[in-house]
Design an enzyme around this catalytic site. Structure first.
Site, PDB file in Angstrom:
ATOM      1  N   TYR A   1      32.156 -37.189 -48.603  1.00  0.00           N
ATOM      2  CA  TYR A   1      31.391 -36.060 -49.132  1.00  0.00           C
ATOM      3  C   TYR A   1      31.363 -34.949 -48.085  1.00  0.00           C
ATOM      4  O   TYR A   1      30.663 -35.032 -47.088  1.00  0.00           O
ATOM      5  CB  TYR A   1      29.963 -36.481 -49.495  1.00  0.00           C
TER       6      TYR A   1
ATOM      7  N   GLY B   1      24.704 -34.937 -64.904  1.00  0.00           N
ATOM      8  CA  GLY B   1      23.843 -33.820 -65.280  1.00  0.00           C
ATOM      9  C   GLY B   1      23.857 -33.475 -66.749  1.00  0.00           C
ATOM     10  O   GLY B   1      23.037 -32.669 -67.212  1.00  0.00           O
TER      11      GLY B   1
END
Length: 346
Positions: free
Chosen positions: A61, A213
């Site tokens: 990440y 999401g």
């Protein structure tokens, strides 16, 4: 500990975590531009003070910047108060190609680098992020076992691992948790991966429990994705699939309205109701969303409501793969490794 965030045990090796974790990837990587560091540190502190102590990251990440962020955020925080989960083995080449590396030399190199970036003496839960299909998993886990014996890693995990790989890894050293995508629109792991984990007593960590999401806002999410948000390349977010998938979101929204909660809380509550061996790790970059996610722990679903959700979100309810083809090639269905007898140390 804040009220409403219970504790659960992942696996029988003694790892206790908050029943809901915090996925930290989006703070630094993949979902648009990295967010302001001071804001993300404030968010992490708010999570810990609210009882969310299981923080999930990975060396890929950023790469690396998310681990550095967490290291900064944990300055002054009592080490035993948090459970840090990070990962290695998923590497992104300059070309954008994803590769997996489970070579024992790299296992140690990656762990040492993560410890330095996180600025800690040990990692609570260290995952093989993606399975290297060129190296027997026993070799990779054997290197991780050495790190456990040295006190640098407390518990070992696997991500996107096939049932066979899980069994072979677990035979070398107990696997504490398997991380997999599990949500109302991603249920393929229910076929064989989750039953394998439960047979072996391995904890389950659900990433993207809100459909990246989608269960927060449906099509509005896809309309507002920035050009550097990697969800734009995902099949489920493509125009030809969004209209179909939004019908699923609308049905979830209708039930959520009747329940007096948000669709994202309902979707998250569904994951929580899968068992006390399951810990979802929804990610967010906003304190208000964090607080909303925590409230999902208080949403109680009746057997009838669970059945209604099951009928709405069947295994094939969503249209489109969960990743583009190159990334799908690294998911659990393709995560078998060569036999141990084939290994020649290099």
């Amino acid at each position: 500990m804040a009220a409403g965030v219970r504790r659960i045990k992942l696996g029988p090796q003694g790892l206790e975590v908050s029943a809901q974790g915090l996925g930290c990837m989006g703070m630094s990587f993949s979902y648009g531009l990295p967010k302001p560091e001071p804001d993300m540190i404030k968010l992490i502190h708010h999570a810990i003070n609210s009882g969310i102590t299981h923080l999930d990251t990975s060396d890929v990440y950023g790469p690396h910047t998310n681990e550095i962020l967490i290291g900064k955020a944990l300055k002054g925080v009592e080490r035993e108060k948090v459970q840090i989960a990070t990962k290695f083995a998923a590497r992104m080449l300059p070309s954008g190609e994803h590769v997996a590396c489970g070579h024992p030399d790299y296992v140690r190199e990656a762990c040492e680098a993560s410890l330095k970036r996180l600025d800690v003496d040990y990692i609570d839960l260290y995952y093989v992020h993606r399975i290297d299909t060129t190296i027997p998993v026993e070799i990779t886990v054997g290197a991780l076992k050495q790190l456990v014996e040295e006190g640098k890693v407390r518990h070992i995990g696997l991500s996107e691992a096939s049932p066979e790989t899980i069994r072979r890894a677990h035979a070398v050293h107990p696997i504490t948790a398997v991380q997999l995508e599990w949500s109302l629109w991603t249920r393929d792991a229910e076929e064989v991966v989750i039953p394998t984990c439960r047979e072996l007593g391995i904890g389950i960590v659900s990433f993207s429990p809100l459909g990246r999401g989608f269960f927060a806002s449906g099509t509005k999410l896809t309309e507002n994705l920035t050009s550097n948000d990697f969800r734009k390349s995902f099949p489920r977010f493509q125009k030809e699939n969004v209209e179909h998938n939004n019908k699923l979101f609308e049905q979830v929204t209708q039930l959520a309205t009747r329940k007096g909660c948000t669709p994202s809380q309902l979707a998250l509550a569904w994951v929580h109701h899968q068992g006390d061996d399951v810990c979802p790790i929804p990610g967010t970059t906003k304190i208000e969303n964090l607080e909303s996610n925590i409230k999902a722990l208080s949403v109680k679903l009746t057997p009838e409501e669970m059945a209604e959700l099951e009928s709405i979100a069947s295994a094939n309810a969503a249209k489109g793969d969960r990743y583009p083809p190159a990334m799908m090639a690294h998911t659990w269905r393709f995560a078998n490794t060569p036999p141990l007898s084939s290994w020649k140390a290099t």
